[in-house]
Write a protein that holds these residues in place. Structure first.
Motif, PDB file in Angstrom:
ATOM      1  N   SER A 204       5.228 -34.081  18.480  1.00  0.00           N
ATOM      2  CA  SER A 204       6.484 -33.732  17.813  1.00  0.00           C
ATOM      3  C   SER A 204       6.352 -32.329  17.242  1.00  0.00           C
ATOM      4  O   SER A 204       5.472 -32.070  16.407  1.00  0.00           O
ATOM      5  CB  SER A 204       6.779 -34.732  16.688  1.00  0.00           C
ATOM      6  OG  SER A 204       7.943 -34.359  15.982  1.00  0.00           O
ATOM      7  N   PRO A 206       9.062 -28.837  16.300  1.00  0.00           N
ATOM      8  CA  PRO A 206      10.389 -28.219  16.367  1.00  0.00           C
ATOM      9  C   PRO A 206      10.412 -26.826  16.984  1.00  0.00           C
ATOM     10  O   PRO A 206      11.458 -26.370  17.432  1.00  0.00           O
ATOM     11  CB  PRO A 206      10.831 -28.166  14.899  1.00  0.00           C
ATOM     12  CG  PRO A 206       9.550 -28.154  14.124  1.00  0.00           C
ATOM     13  CD  PRO A 206       8.575 -28.963  14.913  1.00  0.00           C
ATOM     14  N   ALA A 208      10.115 -24.193  19.712  1.00  0.00           N
ATOM     15  CA  ALA A 208      10.182 -24.231  21.177  1.00  0.00           C
ATOM     16  C   ALA A 208       8.984 -23.547  21.830  1.00  0.00           C
ATOM     17  O   ALA A 208       8.473 -24.005  22.857  1.00  0.00           O
ATOM     18  CB  ALA A 208      11.483 -23.575  21.659  1.00  0.00           C
ATOM     19  N   ASP A 225      11.372 -32.521  20.387  1.00  0.00           N
ATOM     20  CA  ASP A 225      11.945 -31.636  19.376  1.00  0.00           C
ATOM     21  C   ASP A 225      12.581 -32.532  18.315  1.00  0.00           C
ATOM     22  O   ASP A 225      13.668 -33.073  18.531  1.00  0.00           O
ATOM     23  CB  ASP A 225      13.000 -30.726  20.003  1.00  0.00           C
ATOM     24  CG  ASP A 225      13.720 -29.863  18.977  1.00  0.00           C
ATOM     25  OD1 ASP A 225      13.395 -29.957  17.774  1.00  0.00           O
ATOM     26  OD2 ASP A 225      14.627 -29.113  19.379  1.00  0.00           O
ATOM     27  N   LYS A 227      14.169 -32.028  15.721  1.00  0.00           N
ATOM     28  CA  LYS A 227      15.455 -31.600  15.169  1.00  0.00           C
ATOM     29  C   LYS A 227      16.620 -32.006  16.061  1.00  0.00           C
ATOM     30  O   LYS A 227      17.752 -32.167  15.581  1.00  0.00           O
ATOM     31  CB  LYS A 227      15.466 -30.086  14.957  1.00  0.00           C
ATOM     32  CG  LYS A 227      14.557 -29.623  13.823  1.00  0.00           C
ATOM     33  CD  LYS A 227      14.712 -28.130  13.588  1.00  0.00           C
ATOM     34  CE  LYS A 227      13.868 -27.679  12.394  1.00  0.00           C
ATOM     35  NZ  LYS A 227      14.010 -26.220  12.149  1.00  0.00           N
ATOM     36  N   ASN A 228      16.356 -32.156  17.349  1.00  0.00           N
ATOM     37  CA  ASN A 228      17.442 -32.432  18.286  1.00  0.00           C
ATOM     38  C   ASN A 228      17.240 -33.689  19.114  1.00  0.00           C
ATOM     39  O   ASN A 228      18.096 -34.036  19.926  1.00  0.00           O
ATOM     40  CB  ASN A 228      17.614 -31.232  19.235  1.00  0.00           C
ATOM     41  CG  ASN A 228      18.025 -29.973  18.489  1.00  0.00           C
ATOM     42  OD1 ASN A 228      19.080 -29.934  17.875  1.00  0.00           O
ATOM     43  ND2 ASN A 228      17.181 -28.949  18.539  1.00  0.00           N
ATOM     44  N   GLU A 229      16.090 -34.361  18.939  1.00  0.00           N
ATOM     45  CA  GLU A 229      15.825 -35.596  19.658  1.00  0.00           C
ATOM     46  C   GLU A 229      15.414 -36.683  18.669  1.00  0.00           C
ATOM     47  O   GLU A 229      14.950 -36.384  17.560  1.00  0.00           O
ATOM     48  CB  GLU A 229      14.708 -35.393  20.684  1.00  0.00           C
ATOM     49  CG  GLU A 229      15.014 -34.368  21.768  1.00  0.00           C
ATOM     50  CD  GLU A 229      13.824 -34.164  22.688  1.00  0.00           C
ATOM     51  OE1 GLU A 229      13.603 -35.020  23.573  1.00  0.00           O
ATOM     52  OE2 GLU A 229      13.099 -33.168  22.513  1.00  0.00           O
ATOM     53  N   ASP A 230      15.581 -37.919  19.092  1.00  0.00           N
ATOM     54  CA  ASP A 230      15.194 -39.055  18.249  1.00  0.00           C
ATOM     55  C   ASP A 230      13.738 -39.406  18.546  1.00  0.00           C
ATOM     56  O   ASP A 230      13.435 -40.055  19.548  1.00  0.00           O
ATOM     57  CB  ASP A 230      16.109 -40.250  18.530  1.00  0.00           C
ATOM     58  CG  ASP A 230      15.912 -41.379  17.532  1.00  0.00           C
ATOM     59  OD1 ASP A 230      14.784 -41.548  17.031  1.00  0.00           O
ATOM     60  OD2 ASP A 230      16.888 -42.117  17.262  1.00  0.00           O
TER      61      ASP A 230
END
Length: 355
Positions: A204, A206, A208, A225, A227-230
């Motif tokens: 995990s 954030p 890129a 990511d 911040k944008n994925e679960d």
């Protein structure tokens, strides 16, 4: 001689300083540093120090700032004290930088890294690896296999931090593992978990650039990511009956990262704190109880781990060199070293310095 010295926050200088005397104590070793890594601890000193470097004389070594930096380094032996017999002039070594008494409560039990008087070469000792010469104690000089490169030998110290976390998590063949954070220690933790036999490794991160780098270093990982994925959904998809990972290794030192590890680990799983938390973290202790988890906290590493890590690297099972993203001269240490590592849009992970 040329040396990289910490004076104060945002004040690191490349200076000409007097070399160490060759009139060594009986257990001293004079070394020529070959290359040294910039550590997260060095970065913290640069941003907000002095934190670990001594503003007043260190209780064990008496060292004070300005401090020659460099505690992740390899070297070549130039001279040894009368009582040193395990290394000789010309030997290449990896430096185990922790310094400690052997006669206090922890030293008598072989837990040298836990001594309240512990010091560190390159942080709280007169010498460090970002210089043309350094004096260390005999027990700091660790022999390495001939097939290890200078760079691999310098990477043993941060690798020891990562391996200690993996050991405390009891990662074994077939384990499912989450690594939270893909900085230098997170990346090394991924490699250490794989060397220990982990079958599934989720990362995990954030940033890129760091997700890209860890995917190149370890193409077997699943990157997320947060911040944008679960993250929890990914963990469920990749673990048996969706129960969660066996081991979650927190390599960031932030509250959100720690709590994500708690959420992701299965019942009776293990969460390991590898990243250092400089602030208090708010946690849900009831969740810890309901999940019946084990929380392991780590500080540095047992110093006896050096030969084991050297063997793992030499075997090819722990490719620590993959984490290195740049090599620089000491003259560029601030602009191309510290500032590059602090750039959130940068591409650097681990930078090695040559003096």
């Amino acid at each position: 001689m040329r040396a990289v010295r910490f004076h104060a926050a945002r004040d690191i200088r490349v200076e000409d300083v007097a070399p160490p005397s060759d009139n060594l104590g009986p257990d001293d070793v004079l070394v020529e540093p070959l290359c040294a890594g910039i550590c997260g601890t060095d970065l913290h000193e640069y941003i907000a120090g002095p934190i670990v470097t001594p503003a007043t004389p260190h209780v064990y070594t008496g060292a004070t700032n300005p401090q020659i930096l460099g505690h992740e380094f390899s070297g070549r032996v130039q001279k040894v004290g009368a009582e040193v017999s395990h290394v000789k002039v010309g030997d290449r070594i990896s430096v185990q930088p922790l310094m400690f008494p052997s006669d206090d409560y922890y030293g008598k039990r072989g837990l040298f890294h836990l001594s309240p008087k512990m010091a560190c070469v390159g942080l709280s000792w007169a010498w460090g690896g970002m210089a043309e010469q350094a004096v260390i104690k005999g027990y700091n000089a660790q022999s390495i296999p001939d097939r290890l490169t200078d760079e691999q030998a310098a990477m043993i110290e941060p690798a020891a931090v990562a391996m200690y976390g993996v050991d405390r998590g009891r990662v074994t063949a077939g384990s499912t593992v989450l690594v939270s954070g893909a900085g230098p220690i997170g990346a090394l933790t991924v490699l250490a978990a794989r060397a220990a036999g982990a079958a599934v490794v989720i990362v995990s991160e954030p940033n890129a650039n760091r997700r890209r780098i860890i995917s190149e270093i370890a193409p077997y990982v699943v990157t997320v990511d947060p911040k944008n994925e679960d993250l929890i959904e990914v963990v469920r998809d990749l673990t048996e009956e969706g129960v969660g990972v066996d081991v979650a290794l927190e390599c960031v030192g932030q509250e959100t990262s720690l709590n994500a590890c708690i959420d992701a680990v299965r019942r009776q799983g293990t969460v390991v704190q590898v990243g250092l938390h400089i602030r208090r973290a708010s946690i849900d202790a009831m969740q810890w109880a309901l999940k019946d988890i084990t929380l392991e906290a780590t500080w540095c590493y047992p110093v006896q781990v050096w030969p084991r890590i050297a063997r793992l690297i030499a075997s090819g099972n722990f490719p620590v060199e993959k984490v290195i993203t740049a090599r620089i001269d000491a003259s560029d240490v601030v602009a191309l070293g510290f500032e590059a590592l602090l750039d959130p849009a940068g591409n650097e992970l681990k930078i090695l310095v040559r003096t």
